[in-house]
Design an enzyme around this catalytic site. Structure first.
Site, mmCIF file in Angstrom:
data_model
loop_
_atom_site.group_PDB
_atom_site.id
_atom_site.type_symbol
_atom_site.label_atom_id
_atom_site.label_comp_id
_atom_site.label_asym_id
_atom_site.label_seq_id
_atom_site.Cartn_x
_atom_site.Cartn_y
_atom_site.Cartn_z
ATOM 1 N N SER A 148 0.838 -1.194 0.000
ATOM 2 C CA SER A 148 0.000 0.000 0.000
ATOM 3 C C SER A 148 0.881 1.255 0.000
ATOM 4 O O SER A 148 0.614 2.214 -0.728
ATOM 5 C CB SER A 148 -0.911 -0.029 1.221
ATOM 6 O OG SER A 148 -1.595 1.174 1.331
ATOM 7 N N LEU A 151 3.996 1.547 -1.121
ATOM 8 C CA LEU A 151 4.630 1.695 -2.438
ATOM 9 C C LEU A 151 3.614 2.108 -3.501
ATOM 10 O O LEU A 151 3.926 2.873 -4.403
ATOM 11 C CB LEU A 151 5.259 0.369 -2.854
ATOM 12 C CG LEU A 151 6.756 0.240 -2.631
ATOM 13 C CD1 LEU A 151 7.228 -1.118 -3.111
ATOM 14 C CD2 LEU A 151 7.533 1.347 -3.369
ATOM 15 N N TRP A 152 2.405 1.592 -3.357
ATOM 16 C CA TRP A 152 1.363 1.916 -4.344
ATOM 17 C C TRP A 152 1.102 3.427 -4.381
ATOM 18 O O TRP A 152 0.835 3.989 -5.423
ATOM 19 C CB TRP A 152 0.069 1.180 -3.977
ATOM 20 C CG TRP A 152 -1.060 1.490 -4.926
ATOM 21 C CD1 TRP A 152 -1.295 0.925 -6.145
ATOM 22 C CD2 TRP A 152 -2.098 2.455 -4.736
ATOM 23 N NE1 TRP A 152 -2.408 1.472 -6.717
ATOM 24 C CE2 TRP A 152 -2.921 2.424 -5.879
ATOM 25 C CE3 TRP A 152 -2.416 3.347 -3.711
ATOM 26 C CZ2 TRP A 152 -4.037 3.235 -6.024
ATOM 27 C CZ3 TRP A 152 -3.526 4.158 -3.869
ATOM 28 C CH2 TRP A 152 -4.324 4.094 -5.013
ATOM 29 N N HIS A 153 1.221 4.063 -3.224
ATOM 30 C CA HIS A 153 0.928 5.498 -3.182
ATOM 31 C C HIS A 153 1.978 6.328 -3.890
ATOM 32 O O HIS A 153 1.740 7.490 -4.215
ATOM 33 C CB HIS A 153 0.758 5.971 -1.730
ATOM 34 C CG HIS A 153 -0.579 5.630 -1.178
ATOM 35 N ND1 HIS A 153 -0.832 4.466 -0.498
ATOM 36 C CD2 HIS A 153 -1.769 6.277 -1.226
ATOM 37 C CE1 HIS A 153 -2.108 4.410 -0.151
ATOM 38 N NE2 HIS A 153 -2.703 5.501 -0.582
ATOM 39 N N GLY A 154 3.138 5.775 -4.127
ATOM 40 C CA GLY A 154 4.129 6.536 -4.868
ATOM 41 C C GLY A 154 5.507 5.928 -4.705
ATOM 42 O O GLY A 154 5.768 5.179 -3.764
#
Lengths: 352, 468
Positions: free
Chosen positions: B321, B323-326
């Site tokens: 989560s 890493l998914w954000h940026g």
């Protein structure tokens, strides 16, 4: 009718009516003069250069233009008109770079037959890239695309400004057009200059900086103006080197840019000397002026008296640079700087 | 094109809405769908035409895999095809989103100087990739035999209300709605609800989030000028900004969906009321949590294989989560801290339940504030600089540029209080709009919000060059 249907129609109807009303108000008052000069006897007034200069250039009446940075802000256009018999507009654009001037010049020349144009050769502008602008311009005020005018017509700040224009008229507090961009300050003094400059002087790590780009950038910058000079031979262009004071040169010396700046100025002069419709004025070597810091607020910005002096000099062709006298300029500048006792003055103001 | 723009609100949305309802009324329902698909492409293409080709390639690739999975009957071949589809989706996401992050870290670790790739990050790529990964998983697990046509599948993947920022709607929530007969009739109730929801969302975004946002931008660009109180204001402003921004956007998306008679899944449920971090993740970005739970956590074993595996799985979800954000270590750290706090809460849940609610809320809200600041920081070093400012007690005045961005000190306090009350006491806008109140007050508030929001799309900035 179903309640929700009535709600939808009511909301959309009133919302659209409000938008139309707002846009109409802005169109009529037009505080940035995008569509027209002021109607109904409203006094024109310029104080938001980035937003208003394009519209004023397009829609105001004039035959002569003062275009430039803060170096022209204190020119009094009424005096210009009286002395020269011109119908002058002052398109001051503080901190503008050449791309900004280019955008304004294209508005000026595409809408008016210009007889005279005054332009300062600002060091700040000349050393920047010709494609640079001061801040991103609101293109909707500069382009011909009518669709993006919505950013102007439906804009909270513009509406506020429109209402201000109306209330000023009602209360009889409209600022006068002639005073546009005129500074309302009286702290021109050596103390002001030295306080601001000495802070910078003592907090900066001075190293000899690269100066090769100066001439290259300057020639690209003047070429932008040059294209208009060539294209409009019936327009007289007056370019002038503003009288920055000796602390400007102290700053250039610390940067290791003094000689390169003098060289750059020579190349600019040579460039303009090739045109018959250009007059060049050089004020940097007016010794009694540039050594008297009481006329300034910092190392470059001078008082309205100096603007008057520049105006009168142009009228009398004083400080005119010609093919015969321009080569003596660097030597004269060096003599002034050699004679000036920087050390004593800086010492004096460092320990007040 | 953003929802909060003149071109969207005054041109794109009315043209799309009227066109859709006229076409579905005059012609057969498929005309409406084709039109909606084309308009969705126009919407997405305005960000960058290249993005549209990437989207189309992704859709066509996944649709082919879907067709292949439906066609194959041998389990091993199906598995191979599914894994292949999954890998391609993940690789594309990693390539577009994380290439430069990897290059940057390799350069740092080994002292290399590989140049960054000039890769555009297609808007919304993680949303439509996740939607399609979920779809392929469902097809592979063969819970149902879906019979999706290419047109409805394309529309599902590119429907403009959610293509850029979610919610992550699942295929079985959306495609059946495209098929329903009543979806194609103009429904004034849904339209009224949609307009209200859109207006409330737009108001949250433009009139609240952007105000807090400008204070936050000033704070994070002038970190060294902040004292303790200013850093506190910036921190809490960001907490409000991110909620009003994201939930405002989601309200707009849900509202637009309703205008087209499509119900999209909800994404928020008053997250800042949460008393524990576990509760927070049930209330914040609900469709993302749902995706991770259903398509990552449960396949990894969920909580069925003992507590150690459960915590490991939870940790994986939170790191993903993050890493998914940026592509930044700040997001990884943010995910890590949330994961730790989440696991600890789960371990001590019985003891935690005995603590007074107000203390629980304060702890959770405090934790969220701190971790949002990590999330917002441009880098780990900026994060440290920012937190260091909390030790500066040199003055008790808020940095003047920050209070000026609110309009003054009192306005700043008012904004912060209103935002706090809003977050704690006002139900989600979806609940308000559902009531379909159509009287004087709702009409007036919707009109005023829409009007003020439109007038705020463009700003006149006075540029102060010389600070005489």
């Amino acid at each position: 009718m179903k309640k929700t249907k009535a709600f939808v129609l009511r909301v959309i109807g009133i919302f659209l009516s409000l938008l139309i009303l707002t846009a109409s108000l802005v169109y009529v008052i037009d505080p940035f003069y995008l569509y027209h000069k002021p109607w109904f006897g409203f006094e024109p007034y310029l104080d938001e250069a980035v937003y208003q200069t394009a519209g004023a250039a397009k829609n105001f009446d004039y035959d002569s233009v003062i275009l430039g940075s803060s170096m022209v802000e204190n020119f009094n256009i009424a005096k210009f008109d009286e002395l020269f018999g011109w119908d002058t507009i002052k398109l001051a654009y503080s901190a503008a770079l050449m791309d900004d001037y280019s955008a304004i010049l294209s508005q000026v020349f595409s809408t008016h037959q210009v007889k005279n144009l005054i332009f300062p050769i600002d060091n700040y502008t000349m050393i920047a890239k010709a494609t640079d602008s001061y801040v991103p311009r609101p293109e909707y005020l500069y382009d011909e695309n009518r669709l993006n005018d919505v950013s102007y017509l439906l804009n909270y700040d513009v509406i506020q400004r429109s209402i201000q224009v109306i209330t000023n008229k009602i209360n009889n507090t409209e600022p006068k057009y002639e005073t546009s961009y005129f500074w309302n300050r009286s702290d021109f003094s050596t103390a002001t200059v030295m306080h601001s400059y000495l802070y910078e002087r003592t907090t900066t790590a001075w190293n000899d900086e690269e100066s090769d780009f100066l001439v290259a950038n300057a020639l690209e910058n003047v070429a932008v103006l040059g294209s208009y000079i060539e294209q409009y031979p019936d327009t007289k262009f007056y370019v002038f080197f503003p009288p920055y004071n000796v602390m400007f040169w102290d700053y250039k010396i610390l940067m290791g840019h003094k000689d390169a700046t003098l060289e750059m100025n020579q190349r600019i002069i040579e460039y303009f000397l090739q045109f018959d419709n250009v007059e060049i004025y050089y004020f940097m070597d007016k010794e009694d002026l540039v050594t008297d810091l009481d006329y300034y607020v910092d190392r470059g910005h001078y008082s309205p008296e100096i603007n008057d002096y520049i105006m009168e000099s142009i009228a009398n062709k004083k400080h005119l640079v010609t093919k015969d006298n321009y080569q003596q300029i660097p030597q004269k500048m060096n003599e002034i700087l050699d004679a000036y006792d920087f050390e004593t003055v800086i010492q004096l103001w460092s320990n007040p | 094109m953003y929802f909060q723009s003149y071109v969207f609100l005054l041109l794109f949305l009315p043209v799309t809405l009227i066109g859709y309802h006229v076409l579905t009324k005059l012609f057969q329902k498929d005309m409406g769908k084709v039109y909606l698909l084309l308009m969705s492409f126009v919407f997405y293409g305005t960000f960058h035409i290249a993005y549209l080709f990437i989207l189309l390639s992704s859709i066509l690739f996944n649709y082919s895999i879907y067709k292949g999975l439906s066609y194959l009957h041998i389990e091993s071949k199906k598995r191979l095809l599914f894994v292949f589809g999954l890998l391609v989706n993940i690789s594309a996401l990693v390539y577009f989103k994380y290439s430069n992050f990897f290059i940057d870290n390799i350069n740092h670790l080994f002292g290399f100087s590989y140049e960054f790739l000039h890769i555009l990050l297609p808007v919304g790529i993680s949303f439509y990739t996740f939607m399609q990964i979920a779809f392929l998983s469902d097809v592979y697990k063969k819970k149902e035999v879906y019979q999706y046509g290419i047109l409805e599948y394309m529309l599902y993947c590119s429907f403009f209300p959610y293509i850029t920022s979610g919610p992550i709607a699942l295929h079985h929530e959306i495609i059946p709605q495209f098929r329903k007969k009543e979806t194609h009739n103009l429904d004034w109730d849904m339209l009224a609800e949609g307009i209200q929801l859109f207006a409330y969302g737009l108001g949250k975004k433009v009139l609240l989030a952007d105000v807090f946002g400008s204070a936050v931008s000033i704070g994070f660009s002038d970190v060294w000028k902040l004292n303790s109180i200013s850093a506190f204001v910036v921190m809490i402003s960001y907490t409000f900004q991110i909620y009003f921004d994201f939930s405002g956007y989601t309200d707009m998306a849900l509202g637009i969906g309703k205008m087209f008679h499509i119900k999209l899944p909800e994404n928020f449920n008053q997250p800042y009321r949460s008393k524990t971090i576990v509760e927070f993740w049930e209330r914040w970005h609900i469709t993302l949590t749902r995706f991770f739970t259903k398509y990552v956590y449960i396949p990894l074993g969920g909580n069925r294989r003992g507590s150690i595996i459960t915590y490991r799985n939870t940790a994986i979800i939170f790191l993903l989560s993050g890493l998914w954000h940026g592509a930044n270590w700040t997001f990884v750290l943010w995910g890590f801290l949330h994961g730790c706090f989440f696991i600890l809460t789960k371990i001590w849940i019985k003891k935690i339940n005995k603590i007074p609610s107000i203390l629980l809320w304060l702890t959770t809200f405090g934790f969220l504030n701190v971790t949002w600041s990590i999330f917002r920081a441009d880098s780990i070093s900026q994060m440290f600089s920012f937190f260091n400012r909390f030790r500066d007690f040199s003055s008790v005045e808020v940095y003047n540029k920050i209070s000026a961005s609110f309009g003054g000190d009192w306005q700043m306090i008012a904004y912060l209080l209103i935002a706090l009350v809003f977050c704690l006491k006002v139900p989600e806008m979806t609940k308000l709009a559902e009531k379909k109140k159509t009287g004087f007050l709702p009409s007036l508030s919707v009109i005023l919000i829409l009007f003020l929001a439109v007038l705020s799309f463009a700003k006149v900035t006075t540029f102060v060059y010389f600070n005489f």
